[in-house]
Write a protein that holds these residues in place. Structure first.
Motif, PDB file in Angstrom:
ATOM      1  N   THR A 175      32.554  40.959  45.735  1.00  0.00           N
ATOM      2  CA  THR A 175      32.322  39.594  45.410  1.00  0.00           C
ATOM      3  C   THR A 175      32.378  38.585  46.497  1.00  0.00           C
ATOM      4  O   THR A 175      33.568  38.567  47.183  1.00  0.00           O
ATOM      5  CB  THR A 175      33.524  39.307  44.318  1.00  0.00           C
ATOM      6  OG1 THR A 175      33.393  40.414  43.307  1.00  0.00           O
ATOM      7  CG2 THR A 175      33.615  38.154  43.537  1.00  0.00           C
ATOM      8  N   VAL A 211      28.898  38.872  36.528  1.00  0.00           N
ATOM      9  CA  VAL A 211      29.715  38.990  37.428  1.00  0.00           C
ATOM     10  C   VAL A 211      31.242  39.134  36.800  1.00  0.00           C
ATOM     11  O   VAL A 211      31.670  38.061  36.366  1.00  0.00           O
ATOM     12  CB  VAL A 211      29.945  38.164  38.592  1.00  0.00           C
ATOM     13  CG1 VAL A 211      30.710  38.765  39.607  1.00  0.00           C
ATOM     14  CG2 VAL A 211      28.153  38.129  39.245  1.00  0.00           C
ATOM     15  N   PHE A 214      25.071  42.919  45.311  1.00  0.00           N
ATOM     16  CA  PHE A 214      26.461  42.787  44.465  1.00  0.00           C
ATOM     17  C   PHE A 214      26.238  43.712  43.498  1.00  0.00           C
ATOM     18  O   PHE A 214      25.293  44.053  42.650  1.00  0.00           O
ATOM     19  CB  PHE A 214      26.493  41.293  43.849  1.00  0.00           C
ATOM     20  CG  PHE A 214      27.660  41.510  42.823  1.00  0.00           C
ATOM     21  CD1 PHE A 214      29.129  41.166  43.624  1.00  0.00           C
ATOM     22  CD2 PHE A 214      27.404  41.831  41.588  1.00  0.00           C
ATOM     23  CE1 PHE A 214      30.147  41.331  42.497  1.00  0.00           C
ATOM     24  CE2 PHE A 214      28.506  41.680  40.711  1.00  0.00           C
ATOM     25  CZ  PHE A 214      29.853  41.603  41.290  1.00  0.00           C
ATOM     26  N   GLU A 232      29.594  46.257  40.969  1.00  0.00           N
ATOM     27  CA  GLU A 232      30.747  46.566  40.641  1.00  0.00           C
ATOM     28  C   GLU A 232      31.001  48.325  40.671  1.00  0.00           C
ATOM     29  O   GLU A 232      29.844  48.976  40.409  1.00  0.00           O
ATOM     30  CB  GLU A 232      31.222  46.363  39.266  1.00  0.00           C
ATOM     31  CG  GLU A 232      31.147  44.610  38.859  1.00  0.00           C
ATOM     32  CD  GLU A 232      30.016  44.410  38.131  1.00  0.00           C
ATOM     33  OE1 GLU A 232      29.259  45.035  38.187  1.00  0.00           O
ATOM     34  OE2 GLU A 232      29.973  43.052  37.802  1.00  0.00           O
TER      35      GLU A 232
END
Length: 266
Positions: A109, A193, A244, A246
């Motif tokens: 992030t 996000v 980006f 996760e």
């Protein structure tokens, strides 16, 4: 405005037990645990007055305190990160205008994502919660579709109205588009996000509500706000060329490590 960042972390993840302690190699080849990398990401945010790790697990507490983090121990009763952040704020005694939930599985992030949320809440009093969204290009959209076709839980998508008020979030790819897009071309799909900025009043109310049917079906904590009519605003952010993703599944580890290397993050 006084701002607190909380990094919620639990060991007993259903999809990936022990995830906060997973080592991830960066650009120099050195490995740091996921919780350490999330802490580093939080420390880079301008304007944050305090950063804490919130956990119910002594192994995570020991790791976090080992690299100098402040830790707030929470109960095992927290059903998701937002509930854990609410519990941490209560344990700290409040006193903050904005509370940020920087989830412990998103070490990539960029600080400007969080800074954009803080600025948005400060500028728009009607908003009670803010969360960032990234427009998918053709390459990203194809990755989302491939994950779903393979039965993997990939990124979450978001849809929102003209004033950026969130309408829905899903682990499916929404809105539907049957088109294929070239790699760099923009698409109508937005990647959510998993970072949140809350006003303390909205955060305090959240654990008092039972999970609604949409939250339970999707497994997405932010849907509880929408099911209760809370104004949740989507803030468009620019990745500025930084990759980006996760860490959702064990299969994501090499992907995250490659992105850390590409971003030059040690």
């Amino acid at each position: 405005m006084a701002t607190l960042i909380v990094i919620p972390a639990r060991y007993a993840s259903q999809r990936y037990p022990g995830k906060p302690l997973v080592p991830l190699r960066g650009a120099t080849g050195a490995a740091k645990t996921l919780i350490r990398r999330s802490w580093d990401a939080a420390q880079a945010v301008a304007g944050a007055d305090r950063v804490v790790v919130a956990t119910d697990d002594d192994r995570i507490r020991a790791e976090a305190e080992g690299f100098g983090a402040e830790v707030v121990m929470t109960s095992e009763a927290a059903r998701n990160g937002t509930e854990r952040v609410a519990e941490a704020l209560d344990a700290l005694g409040g006193g903050y205008d904005i509370v940020v939930n920087l989830q412990g599985d998103a070490p990539l992030t960029p600080p400007w994502f969080v800074e954009a949320l803080i600025a948005d809440l400060a500028a728009h009093p009607v908003a009670e919660v803010a969360t960032p969204v990234l427009r998918c290009d053709g390459r990203a959209l194809r990755g989302f579709r491939e994950d779903r076709a393979a039965g993997r839980v990939g990124g979450t998508t978001a849809v929102f109205g003209a004033e950026r008020a969130a309408l829905y979030f899903s682990k499916e790819v929404i809105p539907y588009t049957g088109r294929d897009y070239p790699d760099g071309d923009p698409t109508p799909v937005w990647h959510h996000v998993g970072v949140y900025a809350y006003r303390p009043s909205a955060l305090a109310a959240y654990p008092l509500w039972p999970p609604g049917p949409l939250e339970q079906l999707e497994g997405l904590e932010q849907l509880r706000f929408l099911e209760r009519g809370v104004h949740l605003t989507c803030v468009e952010v620019d990745a500025r060329g930084r990759p980006f993703w996760e860490l959702n599944n064990p299969e994501d580890v090499p992907r995250i490590e490659a992105m850390l290397e590409a971003a030059g993050i040690a």
